[in-house]
Design an enzyme around this catalytic site. Sequence first.
Site, PDB file in Angstrom:
ATOM      1  N   HIS A 150       0.121   6.047   0.512  1.00 57.26           N
ATOM      2  CA  HIS A 150      -1.041   6.532   1.095  1.00 57.26           C
ATOM      3  C   HIS A 150      -0.351   8.176   0.363  1.00 57.26           C
ATOM      4  O   HIS A 150       0.783   8.658   0.095  1.00 57.26           O
ATOM      5  CB  HIS A 150      -0.378   6.911   2.665  1.00 57.26           C
ATOM      6  CG  HIS A 150      -0.293   6.029   3.659  1.00 57.26           C
ATOM      7  ND1 HIS A 150      -1.799   5.429   4.091  1.00 57.26           N
ATOM      8  CD2 HIS A 150       0.498   4.724   4.697  1.00 57.26           C
ATOM      9  CE1 HIS A 150      -1.421   4.011   4.821  1.00 57.26           C
ATOM     10  NE2 HIS A 150      -0.077   4.411   4.724  1.00 57.26           N
ATOM     11  N   ARG A 159      -4.415   0.892  -2.125  1.00 55.31           N
ATOM     12  CA  ARG A 159      -3.488  -0.906  -1.928  1.00 55.31           C
ATOM     13  C   ARG A 159      -3.601  -0.338  -3.385  1.00 55.31           C
ATOM     14  O   ARG A 159      -3.420  -0.131  -4.461  1.00 55.31           O
ATOM     15  CB  ARG A 159      -4.662  -1.883  -1.317  1.00 55.31           C
ATOM     16  CG  ARG A 159      -5.192  -1.268   0.354  1.00 55.31           C
ATOM     17  CD  ARG A 159      -6.199  -2.554   0.775  1.00 55.31           C
ATOM     18  NE  ARG A 159      -6.570  -2.133   2.177  1.00 55.31           N
ATOM     19  CZ  ARG A 159      -7.251  -1.207   2.602  1.00 55.31           C
ATOM     20  NH1 ARG A 159      -7.649  -0.945   1.493  1.00 55.31           N
ATOM     21  NH2 ARG A 159      -7.661  -1.531   3.830  1.00 55.31           N
ATOM     22  N   GLN A 168       0.787  -1.210  -0.055  1.00 56.96           N
ATOM     23  CA  GLN A 168      -0.530  -0.279  -0.119  1.00 56.96           C
ATOM     24  C   GLN A 168       0.970   1.323  -0.104  1.00 56.96           C
ATOM     25  O   GLN A 168       2.400   1.442   0.389  1.00 56.96           O
ATOM     26  CB  GLN A 168      -0.908  -0.111   1.090  1.00 56.96           C
ATOM     27  CG  GLN A 168      -0.159  -0.052   2.576  1.00 56.96           C
ATOM     28  CD  GLN A 168      -1.212  -0.410   3.942  1.00 56.96           C
ATOM     29  OE1 GLN A 168      -1.334   0.394   4.332  1.00 56.96           O
ATOM     30  NE2 GLN A 168      -1.881  -1.245   3.803  1.00 56.96           N
ATOM     31  N   GLU A 218       4.045   7.888   7.873  1.00 61.47           N
ATOM     32  CA  GLU A 218       3.632   6.713   9.228  1.00 61.47           C
ATOM     33  C   GLU A 218       5.334   6.935   9.056  1.00 61.47           C
ATOM     34  O   GLU A 218       6.354   7.400   8.478  1.00 61.47           O
ATOM     35  CB  GLU A 218       3.269   5.192   8.594  1.00 61.47           C
ATOM     36  CG  GLU A 218       1.803   5.308   8.153  1.00 61.47           C
ATOM     37  CD  GLU A 218       1.686   4.142   7.403  1.00 61.47           C
ATOM     38  OE1 GLU A 218       2.189   3.004   7.774  1.00 61.47           O
ATOM     39  OE2 GLU A 218       0.293   3.802   7.504  1.00 61.47           O
ATOM     40  N   HIS A 264       4.541   0.183   0.525  1.00 62.52           N
ATOM     41  CA  HIS A 264       5.209  -0.816   1.941  1.00 62.52           C
ATOM     42  C   HIS A 264       4.146  -1.487   1.876  1.00 62.52           C
ATOM     43  O   HIS A 264       2.855  -1.183   1.662  1.00 62.52           O
ATOM     44  CB  HIS A 264       5.561   0.390   2.185  1.00 62.52           C
ATOM     45  CG  HIS A 264       4.642   1.283   3.411  1.00 62.52           C
ATOM     46  ND1 HIS A 264       3.968   2.138   2.269  1.00 62.52           N
ATOM     47  CD2 HIS A 264       3.331   0.648   4.365  1.00 62.52           C
ATOM     48  CE1 HIS A 264       3.209   2.475   3.866  1.00 62.52           C
ATOM     49  NE2 HIS A 264       2.361   1.516   4.303  1.00 62.52           N
TER      50      HIS A 264
END
Length: 402
Positions: A99, A282, A97, A134, A263
């Site tokens: 972001h 995804r 996935q 993240e 990642h």
Amino acid sequence: MELLHNAVRAYAWGSRTAIAELLGREVPAPHPEAELWMGAHPGDPSRVRRSDGERSLLDLLAEDPEAQLGQRCTERWGSRLPFLLKVLAADEPLSLQAHPSAEQAALGFALEERTGVPIESSVRNYKDPSAKPELICALTEFHALAGFRAPERTVALLRSLEAPDLAPYTELLAAQPDQNGLRALFTTLITLPQPTLDALLPQVLDACVLHVKERGEFDLECRTVLELGEAYPGDAGVLAAMLLNRLVLQPGEAIHLPAGNLHAYLHGTGVEILANSDNVLRCGLTPKHVDVPELMRVLDFTCGDMAVLTGDETQPGVWTYRTPSPEFELSRLEPAVGGETRVDHHGPQILLVTQGEARLSCGGQELTVARGQSVWVPAADPAVVVTADEPTRLFRATSGSD
């Protein structure tokens, strides 16, 4: 400063031991436990423990955001806590996935709102208009795929497999070993017709078996392909994963995953901090919706080794993992036995104990915090002084310092 009661999220890829052991519960747990959430996510907010009962952290933020979050935080994020802290425990691979950036998320969310895609729809890409960077810091040895490997190394990996049907794709990248070549190869692989994929994947897996038997240069990468191929048969994400850096983090090491970084977490337990968002695009290794055009709009094909962070020692016993993400900052605290470590910040803080037992003192208030427990420290509170009588480790989550 108040103790938190936090939600445990159960997903199929989770561990039946890691979180249960951290929380001092019976091991193994009756079902996989994947994530321990600490924060004010609307889906499972932490509850603040008080003498008169528990209250949702969401409610506290709504009632007095400036006291809880501080002026700098509220000016940028309103009454929303911009970060979510987790303990993530993976026994099986998560989906591949990426972001979006803040701009991409805002545009994507607005478009889906205008076109009437229900917020809970399985084909909805954007649950909110926010970015979701993240950072994951290993508590145990932690295995991950993250970021595109340098093209020359990927060509060497693909050529070492000697799978005949793979050769044309290998030479596609060899002819243009840069970001554009990676984009072209990646797009080709994840859009292969299923019959072509069903013919190619067994060849690749057989070649990986041979590579492992012969103890080839890319042993770890090939073992990963075999594991993913077994878990996700016929999934194009198995081929896409071959283009990514394969990382093994030791405890205390971390990686930062900015917008667009492709990642997948594979195995291990870590402390994760991320922006308080649900936006995920995804790529594969999942039965869930994959929107290839939108994924391609978001992906960053910058290539090369992923930086592994060990933290900058910003004061004795405190290591801070520096990132450009404004939503969060993570620090690791290892107070000297019998000494004092003072921690302060202009915004809100969550302190999580992962080893030993800590005594926290704040404005005349004292708390003893055991392993697995966490504490909410509002912005209006004074500095916290941490002491310990045994080797102790804490993680501190705060809003970004920019």
